[in-house]
Design an enzyme around this catalytic site. Structure first.
Site, PDB file in Angstrom:
ATOM      1  CE  LYS A  68      36.047  48.482  37.455  1.00  0.00           C
ATOM      2  NZ  LYS A  68      36.617  47.768  36.310  1.00  0.00           N
ATOM      3  CB  CYS A  93      38.765  52.065  28.994  1.00  0.00           C
ATOM      4  SG  CYS A  93      37.702  50.605  29.115  1.00  0.00           S
ATOM      5  CE  LYS A 116      46.145  51.363  32.972  1.00  0.00           C
ATOM      6  NZ  LYS A 116      45.409  50.584  33.989  1.00  0.00           N
TER       7      LYS A 116
END
Lengths: 262, 305
Positions: free
Chosen positions: B46, B131, B166
């Site tokens: 996470k 995100c 990412k």
């Protein structure tokens, strides 16, 4: 492995929108305790994608059966209502921390609202087996959604019903019945309160519970994905600013510690 | 004959190409009751941030057709607790551990990297610049090639361990972003993070998420993910780790053919805790059925239409 495909034994509509599904599982019948839930995959397909958390409504250990009660509210539960007996239901569980029945008390006052009545049946069955005195205060909108109370009455449960349409019991809300109950019992230290229902009801009951000298346990509902604390989707805010997960830390919490916005 | 499923991502040797995606597998052991995580190619923990985060208001998940919206907001224990209590639990886990980090500023990314990169249990670092659910950094960083370069220039000198960036799909030109990450020193790229999405309850007229918009994941986004992976693979020579809606071995094989060297399984973990194992066995079966001896031979083998 805690995932199991359970055979559906019976599946019936109790009202127009509320269904009871009975599945067979020796393991679940042995392991479940009141207040826990099963995470149900409605069908083997990518839509609906997620499992549905459904509280355990009843367990009949002698028959190795588990009963779930649900209301058809959307796409997933509509599909679920079409499942036939003989088909398999994929369930994960039992999940969550249910009601704490080890805590010392003699008399349980149980307040349930709407589908909050679902887990309460398993709770009452268990409390009666433990020899506890039980008062059930159950409120629904439509009186047709009251069922199964005669057997509880026969076993000595003090059942008090409130309906918004006034067709059964008192016309009004559960708090209309709880207030007079607490006027007599609020300082009775042999009591323990249990509450299960929509957030607005929990919040109202919390205000009344705050003036009692006995403990209260609340079972919460929240949208969830994983059901085991990984996705962090189903948070509940506590008054001490901590955030807990309904699925994994709960779904049962100390009512007096929960922070409600309303 | 059993196919060779091992893959190499920078200096990382993975026993198979299937990892569990950040945010869907906790800190590595949450699913250990359901299967042995050592069977995975790797786990990606996470996202951790410098300080612990509680995340956004509820509701922060919702279901959409074949998909899931989330606006969790990087709820996590914070880097100190991650180092003290989460990573040590993984000491004897026999698979790669990739730590995922996110900062509010370029400096925070660097500080996080300095804190975790030397930890013996961190085999690689995945840098979350994508995100959609945070006020600072996140998607805004990942959509800007110059910010990704700045972050990489700051981090690269700090470690020799693989740095995996990412990326977000919420950009016009994934190729320029991917190329920027590569030239700034990334060892590999993961794509895609969630797709910006939204849902409305027409009875109440309220958004399904309290934060209104969130990140869409699940099978609904797989075609988007495949296109981004394919496009990025044309633009860079570093390995690409593909993710977005993988539910089966066949889904994973699509990503490998499109150019991914490895894959991540995310939302599936929430539905089927051992789903990643089924993806691994599905890939293996495909290789056996198609006479593929080494999974690496499948990567980027898209045939002409």
């Amino acid at each position: 492995m805690y995932i199991e495909s359970c055979e559906i034994l019976t599946h019936e509509a109790i009202t127009k929108t509320v269904y009871r599904i009975v599945v067979s599982s020796e393991r679940l019948a042995r392991e479940c305790y009141p207040g826990q839930f099963l995470h149900v995959k409605v069908r083997e397909a990518i839509d609906p994608l997620l499992r549905r958390p459904l509280s355990v409504h009843r367990v009949i250990p002698k028959k190795n059966t588990i009963e779930l009660l649900y209301r058809v509210v959307g796409h997933g539960t509509r599909l679920m209502s079409g499942l036939k007996s003989g088909e398999l239901l994929n369930v994960m569980g039992p999940l969550g921390n249910g009601f704490d029945l080890e805590t010392p008390f003699d008399h349980a006052v149980i307040v349930a609202g709407g589908m909050g009545g679902a887990p309460v049946f398993f709770l009452i069955d268990t409390l009666l087996d433990m020899g506890k005195q039980v008062t059930l205060i159950w409120g629904v909108g439509d009186g047709k959604e009251i069922f199964g109370i005669e057997t509880f009455k026969a076993r000595g449960v003090d059942v008090q019903i409130a309906t918004e349409d006034g067709t059964v019991g008192k016309k009004g809300l559960v708090t209309d019945l709880l207030i007079p109950f607490l006027a007599k019992e609020k300082n009775n230290s042999t009591l323990c309160g249990f509450v299960c229902g929509p957030e607005c009801m929990l919040s109202s009951v919390q205000k009344l519970a705050g003036k009692t000298s006995f403990p209260w346990q609340a079972s919460l509902e929240e949208r969830m994905a994983c059901g085991i604390g990984v996705c962090r989707g189903c948070g509940v805010q506590l008054r001490n600013a901590d955030m807990k997960m309904v699925c994994d830390d709960g779904p049962v919490f100390n009512l007096k510690e929960i922070y409600f916005e309303a | 004959m059993k196919p060779d499923l091992s893959v190499i991502i920078g200096s990382l040797n993975l026993k198979n190409p299937v990892m569990t995606a950040s945010g869907t597998f906790g800190y590595g052991l949450e699913y250990a009751d359901y299967f042995d995580p050592a069977m995975l190619g790797g786990i990606i923990t996470k996202t951790v941030t410098l300080e612990p985060r509680a995340g956004n208001r509820m509701p922060r998940i919702a279901e959409t057709p074949a998909g899931m919206l989330n606006s969790i907001g990087l709820a996590n224990v914070g880097v100190e607790s991650f180092l003290e209590s989460k990573l040590p639990e993984l000491e004897n886990l026999k698979t790669a551990v990739i730590a995922n980090i996110a900062g509010n500023t370029v400096e925070e990314y660097c500080l996080l990297l300095q804190k975790i990169a030397n930890h013996p249990r961190v085999d690689a670092i995945e840098v979350n610049v994508s995100c959609p659910n945070v006020e600072q950094g996140g998607l805004a960083f990942g959509a800007d090639a110059s910010v990704i370069e700045e972050i990489m220039h700051c981090m690269r000198p700090e470690t020799d361990k693989p740095l995996i960036v990412k990326l977000t799909p919420n950009v016009t030109d994934i190729q320029s972003i991917a190329a920027a990450a590569e030239s700034a020193g990334a060892d590999a790229l993961s794509l895609i993070n969630t797709v910006l999405g939204m849902g409305v309850d027409i009875q109440t007229r309220k958004p399904l998420l309290a934060r209104i918009t969130g990140g869409l994941s699940g099978p609904a986004i797989k075609p988007i993910a495949l296109a981004k992976v394919y496009q990025a693979a044309q633009a860079v020579s570093i390995p690409i780790i593909g993710l977005g809606g993988i539910m089966t071995g066949e889904d994973a094989v699509e990503f490998l053919i499109a150019g991914a060297s490895a894959v991540q399984v995310g939302t599936l973990n929430f539905i089927q805790p051992d789903g990643a194992l089924q993806v691994i066995s599905g890939i293996e079966k495909y290789c056996i059925d198609h006479g593929i001896e080494r999974i690496q031979d499948l990567v980027g083998t898209l045939a002409e239409a």
